[in-house]
Design a protein around this motif. Structure first.
Motif, short mmCIF file in Angstrom:
data_model
loop_
_atom_site.label_atom_id
_atom_site.label_comp_id
_atom_site.label_asym_id
_atom_site.label_seq_id
_atom_site.Cartn_x
_atom_site.Cartn_y
_atom_site.Cartn_z
N THR A 34 -40.69 -33.40 -66.06
CA THR A 34 -41.97 -34.08 -66.09
C THR A 34 -41.88 -35.41 -65.36
O THR A 34 -40.81 -36.03 -65.32
CB THR A 34 -42.42 -34.36 -67.54
N LYS A 53 -41.17 -21.75 -65.76
CA LYS A 53 -39.81 -22.32 -65.78
C LYS A 53 -39.83 -23.84 -65.64
O LYS A 53 -38.82 -24.49 -65.86
CB LYS A 53 -38.99 -21.76 -64.62
N LEU A 54 -40.95 -24.38 -65.21
CA LEU A 54 -41.00 -25.82 -64.96
C LEU A 54 -40.73 -26.58 -66.25
O LEU A 54 -41.31 -26.30 -67.29
CB LEU A 54 -42.36 -26.22 -64.40
N TYR A 78 -45.98 -31.67 -64.98
CA TYR A 78 -44.76 -30.90 -64.73
C TYR A 78 -44.56 -30.79 -63.23
O TYR A 78 -45.52 -30.66 -62.48
CB TYR A 78 -44.88 -29.48 -65.29
N THR A 79 -43.32 -30.82 -62.82
CA THR A 79 -43.07 -30.69 -61.39
C THR A 79 -41.86 -29.80 -61.15
O THR A 79 -41.18 -29.42 -62.09
CB THR A 79 -42.88 -32.09 -60.76
N SER A 80 -41.63 -29.49 -59.88
CA SER A 80 -40.55 -28.56 -59.54
C SER A 80 -39.22 -29.05 -60.06
O SER A 80 -38.93 -30.24 -60.00
CB SER A 80 -40.43 -28.40 -58.03
N ASP A 81 -38.42 -28.10 -60.52
CA ASP A 81 -37.09 -28.46 -61.03
C ASP A 81 -36.08 -28.33 -59.91
O ASP A 81 -36.20 -27.49 -59.05
CB ASP A 81 -36.67 -27.51 -62.15
N GLN A 82 -35.10 -29.19 -59.97
CA GLN A 82 -33.99 -29.07 -59.02
C GLN A 82 -32.71 -28.96 -59.81
O GLN A 82 -32.37 -29.87 -60.54
CB GLN A 82 -33.94 -30.29 -58.10
N LYS A 83 -32.03 -27.82 -59.63
CA LYS A 83 -30.79 -27.63 -60.40
C LYS A 83 -29.66 -28.44 -59.80
O LYS A 83 -29.63 -28.62 -58.61
CB LYS A 83 -30.41 -26.15 -60.42
N ASP A 103 -42.64 -18.50 -62.28
CA ASP A 103 -42.05 -19.74 -61.75
C ASP A 103 -42.63 -20.96 -62.45
O ASP A 103 -41.91 -21.91 -62.75
CB ASP A 103 -42.28 -19.83 -60.24
#
Lengths: 359, 231
Positions: B209, B205-206, B226-231, B202
């Motif tokens: 930024t 995949k980040l 880096y931070t969580s991605d939101q699709k 996981d």
């Protein structure tokens, strides 16, 4: 004859394109930063009018009879297998754009069926903050049950954040009885914070036991939604004096669809000193700001030792700094706390730390 | 004087034309593109000695290389849709060729970690080659990381076949939820992904930024992360 064939072909082509253009498509637009979400927003089944808007559903074209199947899956610690928190199916409605809080509340978006895992919702709420992985899936069907379109949002929330913790006083610090700053980390969606404090005799009883023995000196004082307060000004059941040891906890009261739950901080102990007392002058001339101390730990290999010292000894306080994001937009103290927790828990995800000293 | 102007104009025209032709040729031969860059990413083609700073949309031809520095990330997208997130301190070599209707995309990873999302398209095949192993995958995603002594693959979905480069008779196959390692002696170990492994995937995949800047009277601090991605 040739011309008729040509016209027929053109008409068929237009008809095909038109039919294709009219097939409704659904897309899911996430509105809230799930890491700062009021978790009770996930209790969709309870039809609350004050639910947060979690996502927007965009369906084009509008006005076509269809229904939606949706579900929310949650992986508690990212690594465990995903569990279904909530599944629903709407009644047939005329397609339109809507927000998540309209589901089951708008007259045209009523639910035909729903399945809720209440134990999981309890578990999420008890955590105080959403962590792990959340997947929201929506599937659009025609009124005849023919699958039309799907949209999903898969969000990884890596920060295993603390629930609620006390930043000030720091453990074993000393404070003037007339000035005892209490500051804690905010909990998103907290209705109010309650403060409990009591004196205790070191060696005779544990701080936690002292909190529950007799009537505490501060007994669930309601601080509203403040995240800092001067304990000296709080209503007490009896007085306390210099030289006494004190234990304090802060409780965040959160709502879970009409029911209230409490999240407790770890207890923190400190010592009271009389105004002007010897211990007071030696230990309280510098009052470290707990959040700046945490920031110093994150930055320790990237800034000068002099700057680090200023962060740690209280020269630089959170109230004195300006915090902005990459677009130069101000970052609130609450957001800064969340980011700080994230950086503490995910140090390898820091790309760069740059320090520009001022003369 | 007039003759000089005409000659000068002709030379300019020839220069521009040559450049455009070269550019066109480069685009035609592209196997993949650099889609995103974080921090230090360099690139060079097979005919170049020197690394140059990569730019977004840089075409990567057969034999192109991408190198990432510390805390850096390069997202490489292949023309057939497969996506590689080349994590920090990695070197990726890109190859692509057509065999009839079949497109074979191959990558050689000298060292480092690459998170992959490989599209399944017809007979196309995607290969990862490392100092110790060759992996063939179709329509799957996971994480591969290696150095000169060992290659590890964590597979989230799909199937993967891998064989040792030193002894091709030593090979193995894993499915989603499993991991495999191949060392320089051809020893192969297969196991189920652990909780820690899944977190590593996981994190690999980040790609989003963010920055936070703390301005104080004694100096300013900028932290990029880096931070969580939101699709």
């Amino acid at each position: 004859m040739k011309r008729t064939h040509f016209l027929f072909f053109i008409l068929m082509a237009i008809l095909t394109i038109n039919l294709k253009a009219q097939a409704p498509r659904i897309s899911l637009v996430l509105l809230a930063d799930l890491s700062s979400l009021d978790l009770s927003a996930f209790a969709l089944e309870r039809n609350l009018s004050n639910q947060q808007k979690i996502f927007q559903v965009v369906i084009q074209p509008e006005g076509i009879n269809a229904y939606i199947e949706g579900k929310i899956d949650w992986q508690a610690s990212i690594n465990s297998s995903a569990s279904e928190v909530f599944r629903f199916q709407t009644k047939i409605f005329k397609t339109r754009n809507f927000f998540s809080d309209e589901l089951a509340s708008s007259s045209d978006l009523l639910l035909e069926d729903k399945t809720v895992d209440n134990d999981l919702i309890e578990e999420i709420i008890e955590r105080g903050k959403l962590t792990g992985k959340v997947k929201i899936t929506l599937r659009l069907f025609s009124e005849n049950g023919q699958f039309l379109s799907e949209s999903y949002s898969d969000i990884v929330l890596l920060n295993p954040s603390p629930t609620i913790s006390i930043n000030l006083p720091q453990e074993d610090s000393q404070f003037d009885v007339g000035n005892i700053p209490l500051q804690w980390t905010p909990v998103n969606g907290a209705l109010r914070y309650l403060i409990k404090a009591n004196t205790y005799s070191e060696g005779a009883e544990s701080p936690t036991a002292a909190l529950h023995s007799g009537t505490p000196i501060i007994n669930d004082f309601n601080a509203g939604t403040l995240t800092s307060i001067n304990l000296a000004t709080v209503t007490k059941t009896r007085e306390w004096y210099g030289g006494q040891k004190v234990v304090v906890i802060v409780k965040a009261v959160i709502s879970e669809s009409g029911r209230e739950k409490e999240l407790n901080s770890e207890p923190v102990t400190f010592e009271l000193v009389q105004p002007g007392g010897a211990a007071l002058t030696s230990k309280t001339t510098l009052k470290p700001d707990a959040n700046m101390v945490r920031l110093a730990d994150v930055l320790q290999d990237a800034v000068s030792s002099e700057f680090l010292k200023k962060l740690k000894d209280g020269t630089i306080k959170l109230s004195d700094v300006q915090i902005v994001d990459e677009n130069n937009q101000p970052v609130s103290s609450d957001s800064f706390m969340l980011i700080l927790s994230f950086l503490e828990a995910n140090n390898p995800l820091i790309i760069s730390k740059t320090f520009i000293p001022k003369p | 004087m007039k003759n000089h102007i005409v000659l000068f104009a002709a030379l300019i025209s020839f220069g521009i034309n040559t450049f455009l032709q070269a550019q066109k040729k480069s685009d035609i031969n592209a196997v993949a593109y650099v889609q995103k860059i974080v921090k230090i990413v360099e690139q060079r083609n097979s005919d170049k000695e020197v690394w140059a700073g990569a730019k977004i949309a840089t075409p990567l031809p057969d034999g192109g290389q991408v190198k990432t520095g510390a805390k850096s990330l390069a997202i490489v997208k292949f023309l057939e849709g497969s996506l590689l997130r080349v994590r920090e301190n990695s070197i990726l070599n890109i190859y692509g060729k057509k065999e009839g209707k079949k497109v074979i995309s191959n990558t050689y990873i000298d060292k480092g970690a690459v998170q992959f999302e490989v599209q399944k398209q017809g007979d196309d095949e995607f290969r990862f080659t490392t100092p110790t192993a060759v992996a063939a995958i179709r329509g799957t995603d996971g994480l591969i990381f290696c150095d000169t002594t060992v290659t590890r693959v964590y597979l989230e979905n799909g199937e993967l076949y891998i064989e040792s480069t030193t002894d091709p008779t030593k090979n193995g196959k894993i499915v989603g939820g499993e991991k495999i390692s191949v060392d320089q002696d051809g020893n192969i170990v297969v196991a189920a992904l652990t909780d820690e492994d899944k977190i590593i995937i996981d994190k690999a995949k980040l790609q989003t930024t963010k920055k936070i800047i703390i301005k104080t009277a004694h100096g300013d601090v900028e932290v990029e992360y880096y931070t969580s991605d939101q699709k």
